[in-house]
Structures are given as structure tokens and as C-alpha cells.
Design a protein around this motif. Structure first.
Motif, mmCIF file in Angstrom:
data_model
loop_
_atom_site.group_PDB
_atom_site.id
_atom_site.type_symbol
_atom_site.label_atom_id
_atom_site.label_comp_id
_atom_site.label_asym_id
_atom_site.label_seq_id
_atom_site.Cartn_x
_atom_site.Cartn_y
_atom_site.Cartn_z
ATOM 1 N N ASP A 171 0.843 -1.194 0.000
ATOM 2 C CA ASP A 171 0.000 0.000 0.000
ATOM 3 C C ASP A 171 0.883 1.251 0.000
ATOM 4 O OD1 ASP A 171 -1.755 2.067 0.417
ATOM 5 O OD2 ASP A 171 -2.774 1.169 2.131
ATOM 6 N N THR A 174 0.763 3.654 3.207
ATOM 7 C CA THR A 174 1.057 3.239 4.584
ATOM 8 C C THR A 174 2.529 2.876 4.781
ATOM 9 O OG1 THR A 174 0.425 0.934 4.110
ATOM 10 C CG2 THR A 174 -1.285 2.393 4.970
ATOM 11 N N GLN A 229 -0.990 -11.838 6.462
ATOM 12 C CA GLN A 229 -0.572 -10.638 7.187
ATOM 13 C C GLN A 229 -0.698 -10.843 8.691
ATOM 14 O OE1 GLN A 229 0.578 -7.399 6.083
ATOM 15 N NE2 GLN A 229 1.002 -7.379 8.280
ATOM 16 N N ASP A 237 2.488 -2.443 7.679
ATOM 17 C CA ASP A 237 1.263 -2.069 8.376
ATOM 18 C C ASP A 237 0.185 -3.127 8.144
ATOM 19 O OD1 ASP A 237 -1.443 -0.663 8.717
ATOM 20 O OD2 ASP A 237 -0.036 0.865 9.429
ATOM 21 N N SER A 239 -2.796 -3.001 7.799
ATOM 22 C CA SER A 239 -3.835 -2.586 6.854
ATOM 23 C C SER A 239 -3.489 -2.924 5.408
ATOM 24 C CB SER A 239 -4.096 -1.079 6.976
ATOM 25 O OG SER A 239 -2.966 -0.333 6.569
ATOM 26 N N ASN A 240 -2.271 -3.395 5.173
ATOM 27 C CA ASN A 240 -1.895 -3.809 3.819
ATOM 28 C C ASN A 240 -2.816 -4.906 3.296
ATOM 29 O OD1 ASN A 240 0.741 -2.698 2.420
ATOM 30 N ND2 ASN A 240 1.156 -2.678 4.634
ATOM 31 N N GLU A 242 -5.989 -5.098 3.806
ATOM 32 C CA GLU A 242 -7.209 -4.447 3.319
ATOM 33 C C GLU A 242 -6.976 -3.843 1.929
ATOM 34 O OE1 GLU A 242 -9.991 -4.902 4.814
ATOM 35 O OE2 GLU A 242 -8.935 -5.957 6.434
ATOM 36 N N PHE A 243 -5.778 -3.307 1.723
ATOM 37 C CA PHE A 243 -5.417 -2.806 0.392
ATOM 38 C C PHE A 243 -5.489 -3.957 -0.612
ATOM 39 C CE2 PHE A 243 -2.341 -2.287 -2.998
ATOM 40 C CZ PHE A 243 -2.565 -0.991 -3.445
ATOM 41 N N LYS A 246 -9.038 -4.913 -1.543
ATOM 42 C CA LYS A 246 -9.685 -3.884 -2.356
ATOM 43 C C LYS A 246 -9.205 -3.887 -3.798
ATOM 44 C CE LYS A 246 -10.371 1.139 -2.601
ATOM 45 N NZ LYS A 246 -10.086 2.450 -1.936
#
Length: 299
Positions: A171, A174, A229, A237, A239-240, A242-243, A246
């Protein structure tokens, strides 16, 4: 600059950085000690052409399906030593772990460091010719090696069975920086650090822009893809993932979030990764067997 500040920058800071990131680099001395009394040792090979030199370590027959391992930053081919040492994996796969250009003994002609994800991916294409099976390759990339693995797959999708990204840094929004990051760019500090650390610093400061260039490929990624992850990852991070959900276009994608895992999942959760690889290989063996029976007419 005060004398105390000079001492801190030239002595204390390099020691701190080496202590923090030393776990990601395995020295040649450690490798020799590790394999000193082992019967099975990886085969070393150098791939050379007019523009680059790649250093590769491999185990398993080259007639088996290739499992290509791509390390992060810093890192080396020996970062996957535990996977190469696994007898079941090497019985099932032609495991190939490569030093990326700028690390270990791999070099791009007239370039000290390489920050381009696209260049890294293209440089790995010759590695695929080491395999002499008729099977597609499984590509596993960890950390900064994950987006390089994805770009490589996008270049030769017809040759790839599966993409696995572990602790991926993908991402562009991030990218993590630390209090010591800017000091690592100073020539006086780099003088005292291993080349792998300096190569990693060069990558870090262009990584976000390089990831933005990669944005168009995710939607067109159609091969089977697994993203793993950890929730306690201080480098990638969390949240990678979630990237990835998406942006990745593959309908055969799965996402595994390990709440308590850190960055080095290929070590902490080797059993899980191994089980996944073995099951996928076994499934392919069964498909091949069925196809063979059909083609032969059966009895």
C-alpha cells in the motif's frame, strides 16, 4: 557538529540499526556453520548476462515444480533457509531462493542500488529457466519482495500457478518511516553499515512512488493469490491486507490475517505455509494423474 553528535551518528546509530535489522541478514560465516555437518546443502549458481549477475541457492530436483522465493529489504537468499532445509518441501518442489539485485552477490551492471520494482521483477525472469519441469511456478514474496513477486507474476501469468505474498508492503499510503530512517541516508552513517542496509534504505525512500506505479497491475492479477498478514507487524502495516482485498482482481484470492503474528511469518508460521504448499502440490498431482489416465485411455 559537536563531537558527541559525531560519535552518536558514526558509532551508536550504526550499532542500533545493525541490532534492529541484523536478524534479516544471514552472513556467509553463519551459512557455512549451519551447513558444516549437514549432508543436504543448497546448490549455488550464478546467472550472468551482459547486464546483471544473480546469485541463486536451490534444493530439490529441477524436474519438480519450482517454488521461487523472493526476499525483502534488507535480506538475502538465506532468509528462506528454513524452507530450503525442509525435506518434505524439497521432495515436492524445486525450491529456488535468489539474492535480489543490490543484495548479496547479485548486481545490475553500473548500478549500486536498484529501487525500481519493475527492474527487480524483470531481473528475475532468467531464474525461471533453471526449472525443467512442465509445471507452473509458485512465487512467494515476503515484505518488500511481495510487490516484486506480484510484478513478476504480471509479466508471465501463463507460467505461474500461484502467488503468495507474506507480510506484504504493497500500500503506497502506509509506508512506515522511523526516527532513525533519515539518518540512514547520511553518507557518514552508510559508511559503517553493511551494503544490504544501504540498499534497503534506498528502496524505502522510493518505495511509495514505486508502489503507485504498480497500482494498475493489481486489478489484472488473475492467478490464484494468497495474502498472509500479521496483526503485530511493525514493518508492514497490518492494513496492507485491506489494500490487497480492495485492489486484487483475482477471483481465486484468499486472505489470511494472523492477529498475533509479527513480520517474520515464514518462520513463526512455517507449518501453516508448508501445509498450504503441500496441499496445493498434492492437488495438482491428482489432477495430472487424472489427465494422464484420460489421455492414456485408462483400463
Amino acid at each position: 557538529m559537536s563531537r558527541i553528535k559525531i560519535v552518536l551518528i558514526t558509532v551508536v546509530l550504526p550499532l542500533m540499526l545493525s541490532s534492529c535489522f541484523g536478524r534479516y541478514i544471514v552472513t556467509e560465516k553463519e551459512v557455512r556453520r549451519h551447513y558444516a555437518h549437514r549432508d543436504r546443502k543448497p546448490e549455488m549458481r550464478m546467472i550472468k548476462n551482459d547486464t546483471l549477475t544473480l546469485c541463486v541457492a536451490s534444493v530439490g530436483a529441477d524436474t519438480l515444480p519450482m517454488l521461487l522465493l523472493i526476499h525483502g529489504a534488507p535480506g538475502s537468499r538465506w532468509g528462506y533457509m528454513n524452507m530450503m532445509d525442509d525435506p518434505e518441501l524439497s521432495h515436492r518442489f524445486h525450491i529456488v531462493s535468489v539474492d535480489r539485485i543490490g543484495y548479496g552477490k547479485s548486481r545490475l551492471k553500473k548500478r549500486r542500488y536498484v529501487t525500481s520494482i519493475d527492474t527487480h521483477a524483470h531481473s528475475l525472469l532468467p531464474v525461471l529457466s533453471l526449472n525443467h519441469s512442465s509445471e507452473k511456478v509458485t512465487v512467494l514474496g515476503r515484505s518488500y519482495g511481495a510487490p516484486i513477486a506480484a510484478r513478476l507474476v504480471s509479466l508471465v501469468p501463463d507460467k505461474v500457478k500461484e502467488l503468495i505474498m507474506v507480510s506484504p508492503v504493497i500500500d503506497p499510503d502506509t509506508e512506515k518511516f522511523y526516527w532513525f530512517s533519515r539518518w540512514g541516508r547520511m553518507s557518514i552513517v552508510q559508511w559503517f553499515l553493511p551494503e544490504e542496509f544501504n540498499a534497503a534504505t534506498a528502496e524505502k525512500y522510493s518505495h511509495s512512488e514505486e508502489l503507485k506505479k504498480l497500482l494498475p497491475i493489481w486489478h489484472n492479477l488473475k492467478v490464484r493469490t494468497t495474502v498472509i498478514q500479521g496483526g503485530n507487524d511493525w514493518i508492514a502495516d497490518p492494513s496492507n491486507i485491506e489494500f490487497a482485498k480492495k485492489h486484487i482482481g483475482s477471483k481465486r484470492a484468499q486472505y489470511i490475517f494472523l492477529d498475533k503474528a509479527g513480520h517474520m511469518i515464514t518462520f513463526s508460521h512455517l507449518g501453516m505455509i508448508k501445509e498450504m504448499l503441500m496441499k496445493n502440490a498434492l492437488f495438482q498431482d491428482r489432477i495430472s494423474s487424472v489427465n494422464s489416465d484420460v489421455l492414456g485411455g485408462g483400463n
